[in-house]
Write a protein that holds these residues in place. Structure first.
Motif, PDB file in Angstrom:
ATOM      1  N   ASP A  15       0.854  -1.149   0.055  1.00  0.00           N
ATOM      2  CA  ASP A  15      -0.059   0.081   0.040  1.00  0.00           C
ATOM      3  C   ASP A  15       0.716   1.370   0.043  1.00  0.00           C
ATOM      4  O   ASP A  15       0.774   2.207   0.907  1.00  0.00           O
ATOM      5  N   ASP A  36      -1.310  -2.522  -4.048  1.00  0.00           N
ATOM      6  CA  ASP A  36      -1.714  -1.267  -4.084  1.00  0.00           C
ATOM      7  C   ASP A  36      -0.227  -0.363  -4.008  1.00  0.00           C
ATOM      8  O   ASP A  36      -0.222   0.476  -3.139  1.00  0.00           O
ATOM      9  N   HIS A 179      -5.527   0.162   5.968  1.00  0.00           N
ATOM     10  CA  HIS A 179      -4.376   1.084   6.403  1.00  0.00           C
ATOM     11  C   HIS A 179      -4.500   1.123   8.088  1.00  0.00           C
ATOM     12  O   HIS A 179      -3.490   1.447   8.654  1.00  0.00           O
ATOM     13  N   SER A 197       1.081  -2.601   5.246  1.00  0.00           N
ATOM     14  CA  SER A 197       0.938  -1.235   4.749  1.00  0.00           C
ATOM     15  C   SER A 197       1.821  -0.264   5.098  1.00  0.00           C
ATOM     16  O   SER A 197       1.767  -0.004   6.275  1.00  0.00           O
TER      17      SER A 197
END
Length: 226
Positions: A15, A36, A179, A197
């Motif tokens: 992420d 991501d 997150h 993340s």
């Protein structure tokens, strides 16, 4: 269960959402990104990430896509070409220095994002594709009830993935997506569960990478960012 391998350091990130330049990546033997890496999965975003990811000196690099990485779902061959010699896992596995790794980007349906599957039968069938005896499982989605709680207090992980973990029993399960649990490492069933993340809930890349040393005795957390 366990890989027949010598000591190696594995570095986990996830992420980064195009903000990868702000993430400090420690040295190691294997660099893993759990999805991501882009914002909207645009070609230039994937290209910028690939160039940055390949620059690192880790001998082995592994990545799965996430729900923001649309190019990987819509034009998978183009995405693989851009990523180059990086090991990109989309419902498939690889053996790295004796370590059995299996990865997938798919997740429970989440608005109109990429790699969505309905909860229930379709996701259960998907996770049935993951083999037992995997040393390291790399998914974008967390399992239900493990590092998957949102700011609203909802657990949004994948129940079908959670059920499959009882069969797969990975030594390490790394993911991202939520997150709010960024940088957290816990024991979950038989696994070391890592939410890697880097971005927090406000999409600020403030969480450090997570490092694990892995040898014949198994994985050992080095640093967790918490």
């Amino acid at each position: 269960m366990g890989a027949d391998l010598g000591a190696m350091r594995i570095v986990f990130i996830s992420d980064t959402h195009t903000l990868h330049d702000a993430v400090e990546v420690p040295e190691g033997d294997v660099l893993v990104h759990a999805g991501d890496f882009s914002s909207r999965g645009l070609t230039h975003e994937v290209t910028a990430f690939a160039e940055w990811f390949r620059r690192h000196g880790h001998p082995h690099k592994i990545v799965v896509a996430g729900n923001h990485d649309f190019l990987c779902e819509r034009e998978p061959e183009k995405a693989r070409e851009i990523l180059g010699d990086v090991t990109y896992l989309d419902t498939e596995g690889v053996v790295v220095e004796g370590l059995k790794v299996w990865g997938s980007p798919w997740q429970p349906w989440f608005h109109d994002w990429a790699f969505n599957l309905p909860r229930g039968e379709e996701l259960a069938e998907h996770w049935a594709l993951a083999p037992s005896g995997v040393d390291m499982l790399v998914t974008h989605s967390p399992p239900m009830g493990c590092l998957d709680r949102t700011v609203r207090g909802e657990h949004v992980g994948c129940a079908d993935l959670e059920a499959a973990l009882l069969r797969i029993q990975p030594r390490v399960h790394v993911f991202g997506h939520i997150h709010e649990a960024a940088g957290t490492v816990v024991r979950h069933d038989e696994s070391l569960a890592i939410n890697a993340s880097n971005c927090d809930v406000r999409y600020r890349p403030v969480n450090p990478a997570v490092c694990v040393d892995w040898d014949v005795d198994g994985p050992r957390l080095v640093e967790s960012g918490r």
